[in-house]
Design an enzyme around this catalytic site. Sequence first.
Site, PDB file in Angstrom:
ATOM      1  N   ASP A 191       0.840  -1.207   0.000  1.00 43.23           N
ATOM      2  CA  ASP A 191       0.000   0.000   0.000  1.00 43.23           C
ATOM      3  C   ASP A 191       0.871   1.252   0.000  1.00 43.23           C
ATOM      4  O   ASP A 191       0.533   2.264  -0.627  1.00 43.23           O
ATOM      5  CB  ASP A 191      -0.914  -0.004   1.233  1.00 43.23           C
ATOM      6  CG  ASP A 191      -2.182   0.798   1.026  1.00 43.23           C
ATOM      7  OD1 ASP A 191      -2.327   1.438  -0.027  1.00 43.23           O
ATOM      8  OD2 ASP A 191      -3.046   0.784   1.930  1.00 43.23           O
ATOM      9  N   HIS A 216      -7.802  -0.499   8.954  1.00 42.20           N
ATOM     10  CA  HIS A 216      -6.804  -0.028   7.984  1.00 42.20           C
ATOM     11  C   HIS A 216      -7.057   1.458   7.750  1.00 42.20           C
ATOM     12  O   HIS A 216      -7.944   1.834   6.992  1.00 42.20           O
ATOM     13  CB  HIS A 216      -7.015  -0.861   6.706  1.00 42.20           C
ATOM     14  CG  HIS A 216      -6.161  -0.522   5.545  1.00 42.20           C
ATOM     15  ND1 HIS A 216      -5.176  -1.365   5.070  1.00 42.20           N
ATOM     16  CD2 HIS A 216      -6.162   0.537   4.702  1.00 42.20           C
ATOM     17  CE1 HIS A 216      -4.606  -0.844   4.008  1.00 42.20           C
ATOM     18  NE2 HIS A 216      -5.193   0.320   3.751  1.00 42.20           N
ATOM     19  N   HIS A 242      -5.863   5.242   6.636  1.00 41.41           N
ATOM     20  CA  HIS A 242      -4.965   6.241   6.051  1.00 41.41           C
ATOM     21  C   HIS A 242      -5.071   7.490   6.934  1.00 41.41           C
ATOM     22  O   HIS A 242      -6.035   7.657   7.687  1.00 41.41           O
ATOM     23  CB  HIS A 242      -5.344   6.493   4.590  1.00 41.41           C
ATOM     24  CG  HIS A 242      -4.982   5.313   3.714  1.00 41.41           C
ATOM     25  ND1 HIS A 242      -3.924   5.342   2.843  1.00 41.41           N
ATOM     26  CD2 HIS A 242      -5.519   4.077   3.610  1.00 41.41           C
ATOM     27  CE1 HIS A 242      -3.827   4.161   2.241  1.00 41.41           C
ATOM     28  NE2 HIS A 242      -4.784   3.367   2.693  1.00 41.41           N
ATOM     29  N   CYS A 272      -3.301   6.004  -2.102  1.00 41.56           N
ATOM     30  CA  CYS A 272      -3.984   5.107  -3.029  1.00 41.56           C
ATOM     31  C   CYS A 272      -4.062   5.797  -4.384  1.00 41.56           C
ATOM     32  O   CYS A 272      -4.562   6.917  -4.481  1.00 41.56           O
ATOM     33  CB  CYS A 272      -5.386   4.759  -2.526  1.00 41.56           C
ATOM     34  SG  CYS A 272      -6.279   3.710  -3.699  1.00 41.56           S
ATOM     35  N   ASN A 304      -0.843   5.336   4.727  1.00 43.78           N
ATOM     36  CA  ASN A 304      -1.403   4.671   5.899  1.00 43.78           C
ATOM     37  C   ASN A 304      -0.801   5.286   7.148  1.00 43.78           C
ATOM     38  O   ASN A 304       0.277   5.871   7.109  1.00 43.78           O
ATOM     39  CB  ASN A 304      -1.021   3.188   5.905  1.00 43.78           C
ATOM     40  CG  ASN A 304      -1.568   2.455   4.718  1.00 43.78           C
ATOM     41  OD1 ASN A 304      -0.955   2.472   3.655  1.00 43.78           O
ATOM     42  ND2 ASN A 304      -2.706   1.834   4.880  1.00 43.78           N
TER      43      ASN A 304
HETATM   44  P1  HMG Z   1      -9.733  -4.307 -16.540  1.00 39.11           P
HETATM   45  O1  HMG Z   1      -9.277  -3.319 -17.538  1.00 39.11           O
HETATM   46  O2  HMG Z   1     -11.172  -4.344 -16.218  1.00 39.11           O
HETATM   47  O3  HMG Z   1      -9.318  -5.799 -16.854  1.00 39.11           O
HETATM   48  O4  HMG Z   1      -8.856  -4.082 -15.216  1.00 39.11           O
HETATM   49  P2  HMG Z   1      -8.950  -6.576 -18.139  1.00 39.11           P
HETATM   50  O5  HMG Z   1      -9.133  -8.009 -17.820  1.00 39.11           O
HETATM   51  O6  HMG Z   1      -9.661  -5.971 -19.332  1.00 39.11           O
HETATM   52  O7  HMG Z   1      -7.381  -6.295 -18.319  1.00 39.11           O
HETATM   53  C1  HMG Z   1      -6.811  -5.033 -18.625  1.00 39.11           C
HETATM   54  C2  HMG Z   1      -5.315  -5.203 -18.765  1.00 39.11           C
HETATM   55  O8  HMG Z   1      -4.757  -5.592 -17.527  1.00 39.11           O
HETATM   56  C3  HMG Z   1      -4.898  -6.294 -19.750  1.00 39.11           C
HETATM   57  O9  HMG Z   1      -3.635  -5.931 -20.283  1.00 39.11           O
HETATM   58  C4  HMG Z   1      -4.715  -7.499 -18.872  1.00 39.11           C
HETATM   59  O10 HMG Z   1      -3.816  -8.446 -19.406  1.00 39.11           O
HETATM   60  C5  HMG Z   1      -4.122  -6.862 -17.650  1.00 39.11           C
HETATM   61  P3  HMG Z   1      -3.489  -5.317 -21.763  1.00 39.11           P
HETATM   62  O11 HMG Z   1      -4.050  -6.367 -22.663  1.00 39.11           O
HETATM   63  O12 HMG Z   1      -4.315  -4.056 -21.754  1.00 39.11           O
HETATM   64  O13 HMG Z   1      -2.030  -5.069 -21.899  1.00 39.11           O
HETATM   65  N1  HMG Z   1      -4.395  -7.615 -16.423  1.00 39.11           N
HETATM   66  C6  HMG Z   1      -3.440  -8.008 -15.560  1.00 39.11           C
HETATM   67  N2  HMG Z   1      -2.116  -7.869 -15.585  1.00 39.11           N
HETATM   68  C7  HMG Z   1      -1.429  -8.389 -14.527  1.00 39.11           C
HETATM   69  N3  HMG Z   1      -2.028  -9.016 -13.506  1.00 39.11           N
HETATM   70  C8  HMG Z   1      -3.360  -9.162 -13.464  1.00 39.11           C
HETATM   71  C9  HMG Z   1      -4.122  -8.648 -14.531  1.00 39.11           C
HETATM   72  N4  HMG Z   1      -5.444  -8.642 -14.786  1.00 39.11           N
HETATM   73  C10 HMG Z   1      -5.593  -7.996 -15.950  1.00 39.11           C
HETATM   74  N5  HMG Z   1      -3.922  -9.768 -12.423  1.00 39.11           N
HETATM   75  C11 HMG Z   1      -7.983  -4.799 -13.097  1.00 39.11           C
HETATM   76  C12 HMG Z   1      -9.181  -4.720 -14.016  1.00 39.11           C
HETATM   77  C13 HMG Z   1      -8.498  -5.113 -11.725  1.00 39.11           C
HETATM   78  C14 HMG Z   1      -7.039  -5.876 -13.578  1.00 39.11           C
HETATM   79  C15 HMG Z   1      -7.233  -3.440 -13.112  1.00 39.11           C
HETATM   80  O14 HMG Z   1      -8.165  -2.403 -12.913  1.00 39.11           O
HETATM   81  C16 HMG Z   1      -6.176  -3.345 -12.039  1.00 39.11           C
HETATM   82  O15 HMG Z   1      -5.207  -4.076 -12.011  1.00 39.11           O
HETATM   83  N6  HMG Z   1      -6.330  -2.391 -11.146  1.00 39.11           N
HETATM   84  C17 HMG Z   1      -5.374  -2.139 -10.064  1.00 39.11           C
HETATM   85  C18 HMG Z   1      -6.111  -2.002  -8.798  1.00 39.11           C
HETATM   86  C19 HMG Z   1      -5.147  -1.710  -7.656  1.00 39.11           C
HETATM   87  O16 HMG Z   1      -4.112  -2.320  -7.493  1.00 39.11           O
HETATM   88  N7  HMG Z   1      -5.515  -0.706  -6.834  1.00 39.11           N
HETATM   89  C20 HMG Z   1      -4.748  -0.317  -5.678  1.00 39.11           C
HETATM   90  C21 HMG Z   1      -4.945  -1.299  -4.559  1.00 39.11           C
HETATM   91  S1  HMG Z   1      -6.503  -1.115  -3.698  1.00 39.11           S
HETATM   92  C22 HMG Z   1      -6.117  -0.142  -2.335  1.00 39.11           C
HETATM   93  O17 HMG Z   1      -5.028   0.391  -2.283  1.00 39.11           O
HETATM   94  C23 HMG Z   1      -7.069  -0.054  -1.179  1.00 39.11           C
HETATM   95  C24 HMG Z   1      -6.612  -0.881   0.014  1.00 39.11           C
HETATM   96  O18 HMG Z   1      -5.334  -0.473   0.465  1.00 39.11           O
HETATM   97  C25 HMG Z   1      -7.614  -0.737   1.162  1.00 39.11           C
HETATM   98  C26 HMG Z   1      -7.928   0.712   1.502  1.00 39.11           C
HETATM   99  O19 HMG Z   1      -7.039   1.535   1.687  1.00 39.11           O
HETATM  100  O20 HMG Z   1      -9.136   0.955   1.604  1.00 39.11           O
HETATM  101  C27 HMG Z   1      -6.536  -2.355  -0.331  1.00 39.11           C
HETATM  102 MG    MG Z   2      -4.978   1.297   1.755  1.00 37.02          MG
END
Ligand code: HMG
Ligand code: MG
Length: 305
Positions: free
Chosen positions: A16, A206, A208, A239, A248
């Site tokens: 994160d 969790h 921030h 984020c 965080n």
């Molecule tokens: P999408 O566009 O709907 O999915 O993204 P897709 O299936 O159409 O794929 C799009 C592209 O991503 C493709 O690549 C896939 O191959 C690739 P392209 O053909 O365009 O080159 N892809 C992947 N690559 C690697 N690993 C994978 C994967 N899946 C698809 N697993 C998706 C949907 C969820 C994949 C995208 O939106 C994404 O990766 N988002 C990132 C989300 C993220 O990491 N956010 C930050 C974390 S959440 C957070 O911080 C909150 C938390 O801390 C709690 C809090 O604070 O509240 C947890």
């Molecule tokens: Mg977070």
Amino acid sequence: MSVSSSVTIVEVGPRDGLQNEKLTLSPQIRAELINRLAAAGLTRIEAGSFVSPTAVPQMAHTDQTLALVSKQNLRLAVLVPNLRGLADAIAAGAEEIAVFAAASETFSKRNINCSIEQSLERYAAVVAGARRRGVMARGYVSCVLGCPYEGAVDGAAVANVAGALLEMGCFEVSLGDTIGVGAPLQARRLVERVAAVAPLDKIAVHFHDTYGQALANIFACLEAGVRVVDSSVAGLGGCPFAPGAAGNVATEDVVYMLQRMDIETGVSLDRLLAAGAFACAQLNRAPASRVAQAYAAKRRGPADA
Ligand code: HMG
Ligand code: MG
């Protein structure tokens, strides 16, 4: 309810924290940071994510990080958004994953490009697949006390998503104040609300620290019976899908607060401060941790008059 005499810290800095830093650290440096955090006594650490590297380039090559980490006495988790991420995580040897849903529709769409309902369907398959392979799954609910796009968030929505994540097989659900807007009584009431659908020992918090409320929120949740707290060394990060969100709460600040209250964490503050200093040197930034700042000032001594 009385506060527990021990608290487990889930260190999320290498995921994160680093996911929202301007500089991208190499998998080798990320592994070195994890090893230093483990040496400080942290036993649960989020090591990275198997998400789209276009969406979050800082987390690319998490497989290489995992390969370089010494796993003794350590539970390492990685964030996984879909079945592809699960397959990659398992191929890299991950033994614990985390799926991440939201209590706000707009945040869900912006963060993972699907509705809350679609995300829960997707995660049910991910968690089932993980469990079949003996991999533990944690669940996150984001935006539990506010959303950057929708504002106020209904506690009932949070409880529904938390309940669904536990129902599908998550061993624990972490309630994320993603943009750090919550305040203590609100945080406490939310925990009480979620505790109606989930045992307290399955609820983590969790926070921030955008508005400086995180430590107070944590204390309020400890008083409500929570015993697992997420934090990030040096208060790194934020984020990428929550504009303006600070990092965080800093692990150093949480450990200091708990130590001063005689609550056991198993963490050495000195070693943790050293790990935070290492991370900040790599990122060319100052720690957000107030405790790290205070210790640094103490080490420098009084300024020459
Ligand atoms: P999408 O566009 O709907 O999915 O993204 P897709 O299936 O159409 O794929 C799009 C592209 O991503 C493709 O690549 C896939 O191959 C690739 P392209 O053909 O365009 O080159 N892809 C992947 N690559 C690697 N690993 C994978 C994967 N899946 C698809 N697993 C998706 C949907 C969820 C994949 C995208 O939106 C994404 O990766 N988002 C990132 C989300 C993220 O990491 N956010 C930050 C974390 S959440 C957070 O911080 C909150 C938390 O801390 C709690 C809090 O604070 O509240 C947890
Ligand atoms: Mg977070």
